[in-house]
Design a protein around this motif. Structure first.
Motif, PDB file in Angstrom:
ATOM      1  N   ASP A 216      23.893  15.348  -3.613  1.00  0.00           N
ATOM      2  CA  ASP A 216      22.811  14.289  -4.582  1.00  0.00           C
ATOM      3  C   ASP A 216      21.849  13.991  -3.298  1.00  0.00           C
ATOM      4  N   LEU A 217      22.302  13.820  -2.198  1.00  0.00           N
ATOM      5  CA  LEU A 217      21.348  13.311  -1.178  1.00  0.00           C
ATOM      6  C   LEU A 217      20.398  14.258  -0.630  1.00  0.00           C
ATOM      7  N   GLY A 218      21.023  15.503  -0.814  1.00  0.00           N
ATOM      8  CA  GLY A 218      19.976  16.507  -0.250  1.00  0.00           C
ATOM      9  C   GLY A 218      18.816  17.023  -1.362  1.00  0.00           C
ATOM     10  N   ARG A 219      19.385  16.834  -2.598  1.00  0.00           N
ATOM     11  CA  ARG A 219      18.406  17.038  -3.723  1.00  0.00           C
ATOM     12  C   ARG A 219      17.362  15.892  -3.583  1.00  0.00           C
ATOM     13  N   LEU A 220      17.929  14.630  -3.496  1.00  0.00           N
ATOM     14  CA  LEU A 220      16.826  13.450  -3.205  1.00  0.00           C
ATOM     15  C   LEU A 220      15.823  13.716  -2.210  1.00  0.00           C
ATOM     16  N   THR A 221      16.397  14.308  -1.095  1.00  0.00           N
ATOM     17  CA  THR A 221      15.448  14.274   0.137  1.00  0.00           C
ATOM     18  C   THR A 221      14.346  15.611  -0.145  1.00  0.00           C
ATOM     19  N   ASP A 222      14.894  16.638  -0.853  1.00  0.00           N
ATOM     20  CA  ASP A 222      13.875  17.559  -1.291  1.00  0.00           C
ATOM     21  C   ASP A 222      12.844  17.256  -2.160  1.00  0.00           C
TER      22      ASP A 222
ATOM     23  N   PRO B 141      10.718   7.996  -9.350  1.00  0.00           N
ATOM     24  CA  PRO B 141      12.257   7.781  -9.772  1.00  0.00           C
ATOM     25  C   PRO B 141      13.069   8.934  -9.784  1.00  0.00           C
ATOM     26  N   VAL B 142      14.357   8.978  -8.983  1.00  0.00           N
ATOM     27  CA  VAL B 142      15.283   9.951  -8.671  1.00  0.00           C
ATOM     28  C   VAL B 142      16.570   9.109  -9.066  1.00  0.00           C
ATOM     29  N   ALA B 143      17.271   9.768 -10.088  1.00  0.00           N
ATOM     30  CA  ALA B 143      18.821   9.580 -10.178  1.00  0.00           C
ATOM     31  C   ALA B 143      19.537  10.100  -9.170  1.00  0.00           C
ATOM     32  N   ALA B 144      20.197   9.467  -8.301  1.00  0.00           N
ATOM     33  CA  ALA B 144      21.159   9.981  -7.350  1.00  0.00           C
ATOM     34  C   ALA B 144      22.227   9.044  -6.882  1.00  0.00           C
ATOM     35  N   HIS B 145      23.532   9.630  -6.840  1.00  0.00           N
ATOM     36  CA  HIS B 145      24.567   8.775  -6.256  1.00  0.00           C
ATOM     37  C   HIS B 145      24.615   9.021  -4.747  1.00  0.00           C
ATOM     38  N   VAL B 146      24.670   7.888  -3.949  1.00  0.00           N
ATOM     39  CA  VAL B 146      24.431   8.032  -2.731  1.00  0.00           C
ATOM     40  C   VAL B 146      25.735   8.267  -1.953  1.00  0.00           C
TER      41      VAL B 146
ATOM     42  N   PRO C  94      24.575   6.652   3.690  1.00  0.00           N
ATOM     43  CA  PRO C  94      23.567   6.556   4.654  1.00  0.00           C
ATOM     44  C   PRO C  94      23.506   7.450   5.640  1.00  0.00           C
ATOM     45  N   PHE C  95      24.553   7.770   6.265  1.00  0.00           N
ATOM     46  CA  PHE C  95      24.797   8.756   7.283  1.00  0.00           C
ATOM     47  C   PHE C  95      24.065  10.049   6.901  1.00  0.00           C
ATOM     48  N   ARG C  96      24.425  10.405   5.977  1.00  0.00           N
ATOM     49  CA  ARG C  96      23.932  11.848   5.381  1.00  0.00           C
ATOM     50  C   ARG C  96      22.498  11.602   5.219  1.00  0.00           C
ATOM     51  N   LEU C  97      21.922  10.486   4.543  1.00  0.00           N
ATOM     52  CA  LEU C  97      20.722  10.559   4.132  1.00  0.00           C
ATOM     53  C   LEU C  97      19.605  10.534   5.351  1.00  0.00           C
ATOM     54  N   THR C  98      20.134   9.572   6.372  1.00  0.00           N
ATOM     55  CA  THR C  98      19.485   9.465   7.459  1.00  0.00           C
ATOM     56  C   THR C  98      19.526  10.669   8.268  1.00  0.00           C
ATOM     57  N   SER C  99      20.672  11.380   8.312  1.00  0.00           N
ATOM     58  CA  SER C  99      20.545  12.708   9.064  1.00  0.00           C
ATOM     59  C   SER C  99      19.469  13.636   8.697  1.00  0.00           C
TER      60      SER C  99
ATOM     61  N   GLY D  13       0.964  -1.298  -0.090  1.00  0.00           N
ATOM     62  CA  GLY D  13       0.068  -0.105  -0.013  1.00  0.00           C
ATOM     63  C   GLY D  13       0.893   1.214   0.041  1.00  0.00           C
ATOM     64  N   ALA D  14       2.015   1.356   0.153  1.00  0.00           N
ATOM     65  CA  ALA D  14       3.062   2.456   0.244  1.00  0.00           C
ATOM     66  C   ALA D  14       3.210   2.727  -1.403  1.00  0.00           C
ATOM     67  N   ASP D  15       3.260   4.211  -1.330  1.00  0.00           N
ATOM     68  CA  ASP D  15       4.025   5.012  -2.400  1.00  0.00           C
ATOM     69  C   ASP D  15       5.596   4.912  -2.019  1.00  0.00           C
ATOM     70  N   VAL D  16       5.973   4.998  -3.488  1.00  0.00           N
ATOM     71  CA  VAL D  16       7.673   4.708  -3.182  1.00  0.00           C
ATOM     72  C   VAL D  16       8.393   5.535  -4.076  1.00  0.00           C
ATOM     73  N   VAL D  17       9.345   6.184  -3.401  1.00  0.00           N
ATOM     74  CA  VAL D  17      10.675   6.892  -4.249  1.00  0.00           C
ATOM     75  C   VAL D  17      11.924   5.923  -4.328  1.00  0.00           C
ATOM     76  N   ILE D  18      12.166   5.775  -5.548  1.00  0.00           N
ATOM     77  CA  ILE D  18      13.176   4.511  -6.014  1.00  0.00           C
ATOM     78  C   ILE D  18      14.543   5.317  -6.493  1.00  0.00           C
ATOM     79  N   ALA D  19      15.337   5.366  -5.930  1.00  0.00           N
ATOM     80  CA  ALA D  19      16.764   6.099  -6.085  1.00  0.00           C
ATOM     81  C   ALA D  19      17.579   5.000  -6.500  1.00  0.00           C
ATOM     82  N   SER D  20      18.417   5.454  -7.634  1.00  0.00           N
ATOM     83  CA  SER D  20      19.898   4.547  -7.780  1.00  0.00           C
ATOM     84  C   SER D  20      20.485   5.531  -8.909  1.00  0.00           C
ATOM     85  N   ARG D  21      21.536   5.406  -9.172  1.00  0.00           N
ATOM     86  CA  ARG D  21      22.402   6.122 -10.288  1.00  0.00           C
ATOM     87  C   ARG D  21      21.816   6.020 -11.438  1.00  0.00           C
ATOM     88  N   LYS D  22      21.246   5.151 -12.165  1.00  0.00           N
ATOM     89  CA  LYS D  22      20.459   5.288 -13.468  1.00  0.00           C
ATOM     90  C   LYS D  22      19.072   5.741 -13.373  1.00  0.00           C
TER      91      LYS D  22
END
Length: 263
Positions: free
Chosen positions: A88-94, A78-83, A138-143, A49-58
């Motif tokens: 990139d992680l700030g942009r992914l979060t926004d 879908p979001v192209a981001a390099h973890v 993971p540290f940055r994105l979790t923060s 039942g969840a909506d999903v954000v899918i992140a990967s490089r491609k």
């Protein structure tokens, strides 16, 4: 506390087991979500039942999985981001918060585990990439997301670690060290963002994902474990749904091994 009741007063006897794993109205963000274990978790969350954000490089790989989520009747971003890249992680979060206004489940799944001939032959660039993807990201994105969760309605954060952190070997020492550091982050963030945000680790063993194509035939068939074989990617789903949902409401700061009983 009376039998059959939890501390917040819900009658456990009145809760249907399926409802415990229901993610309706939730938003999940999965890094490394376009293939392997990440893709399985994305599909499972959408089915629940969840909506999903899918992140990967491609971006094209993200869009392919996003189309699968939409076919299941859920929204997908879908979001192209390099973890391994801080910005990139700030942009992914926004982008995630702009699209959905919330993130209820974060899965730090993206990782890389290259082998090196020896520790002395491990170059600085490779070392930094391994640490960046498996620990810094993971540290940055979790923060970023954990803080928003704590200030809002709470949530669940799942760190996908590796049996390599528990059974390290010389040829992947930086990877093992990064994943061990990720395990430590789980405890730190569970304390920092609790009680409304739960943070847990899945310690994944050998799974027959894309990376296994480079394994020997024997390693694709056998493992030194109680089960005696590698896992199929879909065998991650049960643990992921448990940790993402209310079924694990009293579980945080924990490491759950999903490795067939390696020894």
């Amino acid at each position: 506390m009376t039998a059959g009741h939890d501390p917040v007063g819900r009658d456990a006897r009145s809760i249907a087991p399926a409802d415990l794993f229901d993610l309706s109205g939730k938003v999940a963000l999965v890094t490394g979500g376009s293939r392997g274990l990440g893709r399985e978790m994305v599909r499972a969350f959408a089915t629940a039942g969840a909506d999903v954000v899918i992140a990967s490089r491609k971006s094209d790989a993200c869009e392919t999985v996003a189309a699968e989520v939409r076919e299941l009747g859920r929204r997908a971003l879908p979001v192209a981001a390099h973890v391994g890249r801080w910005d990139d992680l700030g942009r992914l979060t926004d982008l995630a918060y702009k699209e959905f206004g919330r993130v209820d489940v974060l899965v730090n799944n993206a990782g890389m585990s290259p082998l090196a001939p020896s520790s002395a032959q491990t170059g600085e660039e490779l070392f930094d990439k391994v640490i960046g993807v498996n620990f810094k990201g993971p540290f940055r994105l979790t923060s970023l997301i954990g803080q928003r969760m704590a200030e809002g309605d709470g949530g669940s954060i799942i760190n996908v670690s590796s049996s390599g952190a528990l059974f390290p070997q010389p040829r992947f020492a930086p990877y093992a060290g990064a994943k061990a550091a990720l395990n430590a982050l789980t405890t730190a963030f569970a304390l920092e963002y609790g009680p409304t945000v739960r943070v847990n680790t899945i310690s994944a063993g050998p799974f027959l994902t894309d990376v296994s194509r480079s394994w020997t035939e024997d390693n694709r068939r056998h493992t030194r474990s109680a089960v005696g074989r590698p896992g199929q990617p879909e065998e991650i789903i049960g643990t992921a749904l448990y940790l993402a949902s209310d079924a694990s409401s009293y579980t945080t700061g924990s490491l759950i091994r999903v490795d067939g009983g390696l020894y």
